[in-house]
Design an enzyme around this catalytic site. Structure first.
Site, PDB file in Angstrom:
ATOM      1  N   SER A   1       0.887  -1.235   0.078  1.00 56.51           N
ATOM      2  CA  SER A   1       0.190  -0.010   0.105  1.00 56.51           C
ATOM      3  C   SER A   1       0.810   1.390  -0.053  1.00 56.51           C
ATOM      4  CB  SER A   1      -0.875   0.068   1.369  1.00 56.51           C
ATOM      5  OG  SER A   1       0.154   0.441   2.449  1.00 56.51           O
ATOM      6  N   ASP A   2       0.437   2.426  -0.437  1.00 57.36           N
ATOM      7  CA  ASP A   2       1.147   3.799  -0.037  1.00 57.36           C
ATOM      8  C   ASP A   2       1.278   3.988   1.239  1.00 57.36           C
ATOM      9  OD1 ASP A   2       2.657   5.595  -0.539  1.00 57.36           O
ATOM     10  OD2 ASP A   2       1.572   6.553  -2.318  1.00 57.36           O
ATOM     11  N   TYR A   3       1.928   4.892   1.469  1.00 55.53           N
ATOM     12  CA  TYR A   3       2.130   5.177   2.931  1.00 55.53           C
ATOM     13  C   TYR A   3       0.740   5.390   3.617  1.00 55.53           C
ATOM     14  CZ  TYR A   3       5.855   7.353   6.400  1.00 55.53           C
ATOM     15  OH  TYR A   3       6.519   7.814   7.233  1.00 55.53           O
TER      16      TYR A   3
END
Ligand code: BGC
Length: 743
Positions: free
Chosen positions: A288-290
């Site tokens: 996932s992104d941050y």
């Protein structure tokens, strides 16, 4: 440097890296069957907590250190990957705990944003795409990989392959621009550069295609904003560069921040599972992104952490970056039957598979002695200089002000970015250091004759209202034979969280250019920027303009190479430049309207207060020589819908210098079951021609180029008439037609 030379360099680099890093191992290529066997054996021995540990990625400290808690989590098998932890010694220290101190000895996977260089910084990706030379991108990413590998990294969160049609969005700087075909070519090249033919081989690192998907379509150009993109446009415009990374063997994907048609991408089963795994057979893992998993609550897709974890993992996210919801809530979700054991196991399997393929279990450590010698080498700097030179775009040169003579008596170097070491590094500059940057002033000083006086005046800052430095800058220009003014953007105003509602030069920069131009001295403007800027006054008035982008560590040398003619610029814009922000989004491959713009027809698709045409079209760029396109020939007037044809054109250097031209081929499907773009790039070739030299360039067109994804999600080549257009940019084209028959 010509492409042949670049290709040779790429080869030399691979051999050299085998010699440098190869001492550590022989071939690391793992037999696929063995990998699957090892994954299953390991999986069987894992507790639930250990499985969930592999799904967790945590952030290090900003200086590259790990956090104290990482040691303990890794020892207990509760952490599978870190981001931002780097440096050979630190990596080995943490890795030691993983492979000697944890029960199952599963190595940690070290990731970092190596976007356009690790220590030797190359042009921002948008700039590098202006080279229209994927070999340059493959070379720069392979050098970046080798530097990153030397500090213990095994995974980069790149390439960023988001199509971006909106320069207000600061992250336009990180991609290859607005076009899916050019974008796919650069996406492939960058994956090949990072990963080589085997990401487990020494000196190569794992790549990550991001941000899946349509992140660049953020409404209003405002970062993280909602996107609403039809499946038709997703498949024809936003997907192709991602598909290209899968075809090139990319190991990982990153799910994005944005909501897509009502379902945030990090919880979007259609894109993460149906398309990516189902249709494309991607067998790597998705990170996932941050904190994107936690952000599902803000999106309104989940009311609490537990629901957010459930939505993301069931949609197809395997590894969670920074937030810890998979870890905290999966045990309960499993008990309640909201997430199945099979889903968790599959996510773990995907991550372990990549760790085995990377050869991490056999070679978890990095050679500390090799670290410093691998960074910022003379060869890496030389490559950065060549690639930066190839990436620059000559936007205007009306009185042949350029190239400048090296034996000028006096040259005025002016502007807030003339001697700035930080701006040329751009956004996500890895561990690039401003002190290593060659500024334009330094590059020019190193280039001119011993007799040439090089004066420097900053004039103003990029921000603020002060004109206190104008008088000095004007006096300097008056006392010189030529003035070169460096204006643009600071690195901090491009990239993530750097959306802007104006694309004009900030502060008093335009006034500075006006004041210098008013001296009557021949004036050159060099733009240092990370996105298209609206500079119509400069384009109308100043005789010579060079788009240098944020060109990296060697930018000053590369700029001087171009200004003084050692390099003849051959770059082309990978993105449309608008006249004003009100025209945005403006891109060349748009659909037609029922009332296409006409100057004399009010009721046509245009503006009352500004032309509908761009400041510079997609594909635009000049040279110090001139080229003529003629004699476009098609090998057939009619083909079957499963057939192909060639289009060939003569390109002649009609000027007095050797130079590069990028021949660009566009098509238009004139009538189809869905409206098709007025032009679509389907071929390009950058070539070098001597004065008077003429060459016939051949492009192949087949169903891959002529088809499109229709309303039923099927890829079709429909019968009917097609236009083929070839030229030096998307506007100045010569045209021929052919027909497709059959069903
Ligand atoms: C960015 C990603 C990046 C990640 C890790 C996020 O904010 O959107 O592109 O890879 O941070 O640094």
């Amino acid at each position: 440097m010509n492409p042949g030379k670049l290709t040779r360099l790429l080869l030399i680099l691979s051999v050299a890296s085998l010699l440098i890093f190869g001492a550590l191992s022989h071939s690391r290529a793992q037999r696929p069957k063995d990998v699957e066997q090892r994954v299953e054996n390991l999986l069987r021995r894992m507790t639930l907590a250990e499985k969930l540990g592999q799904l967790q990625q945590l952030d290090g400290e900003s200086n590259g250190n790990f956090r104290p808690e990482h040691l303990e989590l890794i020892r207990q098998g509760l952490l599978g990957s870190t981001l931002n932890v780097r440096g050979a010694q630190r990596v080995n220290q943490l890795q030691h705990v993983a492979v000697e101190g944890s029960r199952l000895k599963i190595p940690n996977l070290f990731g970092f944003d190596v976007i356009h260089g690790y220590r030797t910084i190359f042009p921002i990706p948008l700039g590098e795409a202006s080279s229209w030379d994927p070999v340059s991108a493959e070379l720069s990413t392979s050098i970046a990989a080798r530097e990153a590998y030397a500090v213990g990294l095994r995974w980069t969160f790149a390439p960023m392959v988001d199509i971006a049609r909106d320069p207000r969005w600061g992250r336009i700087t990180e991609g290859a621009g607005e076009d899916p075909f050019l974008g796919a070519a650069f996406a492939r090249a960058r994956v090949r550069g990072f990963q080589g033919s085997d990401y487990g081989a020494p000196g190569n690192i794992l790549a990550c295609a991001k941000h899946w998907v349509a992140y660049g379509a953020a409404e209003g150009g405002r970062d993280y904003n909602t996107t609403e993109v039809s499946e038709y446009t997703l498949r024809n415009v936003y997907f192709p560069p991602f598909k290209a990374t899968v075809d090139a063997g990319v190991g990982t994907f990153m799910s994005a921040f944005n909501d897509l048609n009502g379902v945030p991408t990090s919880a979007n089963h259609f894109i993460l599972t149906s398309v990516l795994r189902g249709e494309w057979k991607f067998d790597g893992f998705v990170v996932s992104d941050y904190t994107a998993v936690k952000e599902l609550i803000n999106h309104g897709l989940a009311t609490n952490d537990k629901e957010a974890a459930q939505a993301a993992i069931n949609a197809g996210v395997d590894m969670e970056m920074v937030s810890r919801l998979f870890n905290q809530h999966s045990p309960a979700l499993l008990k309640e039957g909201k997430v199945t054991q099979a889903t968790i196991d599959e996510a773990v399997r995907r991550i372990l598979r990549i760790k085995f393929r990377l050869g991490l279990f056999e070679h978890p450590y990095v050679d500390e002695a090799a670290e410093s010698g691998a960074l910022l080498t003379a060869a890496n700097r030389a490559a950065a200089r060549e690639i930066a030179g190839r990436s620059m775009v000559l936007l205007k040169n009306s009185n042949e002000t350029l190239p400048l003579k090296k034996n000028l008596g006096a040259i005025a170097v002016i502007g807030p970015l003339a001697d700035d070491r930080r701006a040329p590094l751009g956004w996500w500059a890895g561990d690039g250091k401003p002190e290593d940057t060659i500024t334009p002033l330094a590059g020019i000083r190193a280039k001119v004759s011993a007799q040439t006086k090089v004066g420097y005046a900053k004039g103003c800052d990029t921000l603020g209202d002060s004109t206190a430095g104008f008088a000095e800058a004007v006096a300097l220009a008056e006392a010189s034979e030529v003035a070169v003014v460096f204006v643009g953007e600071e690195a901090e105003v491009v990239g993530e969280a750097a959306s802007k509602s104006s694309l004009d030069l900030t502060g008093r920069q335009l006034d500075l250019v006006k004041a210098i131009q008013a001296t009557g001295k021949p004036t050159v403007v060099v733009l240092i920027n990370g996105r298209p800027l609206t500079v119509p006054w400069i384009v109308d008035t100043v005789p010579s303009i060079l788009e240098a982008w944020m060109a990296g560590t060697e930018s000053g040398n590369a700029i001087a190479d171009v200004l003084f003619g050692d390099v003849n610029p051959g770059g082309k814009l990978p993105v449309t430049f608008p006249r004003s922000v009100g025209q945005v989004p403006i891109y060349y491959n748009h659909l037609n309207t029922g009332r296409p713009p006409e100057a004399k027809n009010r009721y046509s698709s245009k503006y009352l207060d500004t032309p509908w045409t761009p400041l510079f079209p997609f594909g635009y760029g000049l040279s110090y020589t001139q080229f003529k396109f003629s004699n476009l020939q098609l090998s057939a007037r009619s083909i079957r819908n499963n057939g192909g044809l060639t289009a060939s054109v003569e390109v002649e250097n009609t000027g007095r210098r050797t130079g590069d031209e990028v021949a660009q081929l566009y098509i238009r499907d004139l009538a189809a079951s869905m409206s098709r773009p007025v032009k679509e790039l389907k071929g390009f070739q950058r070539i070098t021609l001597k004065p008077g030299e003429k060459r016939r360039i051949v492009f192949t067109l087949n169903s891959e180029h002529l088809g499109f994804w229709n309303g039923q999600g099927r890829f079709v080549v429909e019968p009917g008439e097609f236009s083929v257009m070839v030229g030096p940019n998307s506007e100045d084209v010569i045209e021929q037609k052919f027909a497709v028959t059959g069903h």
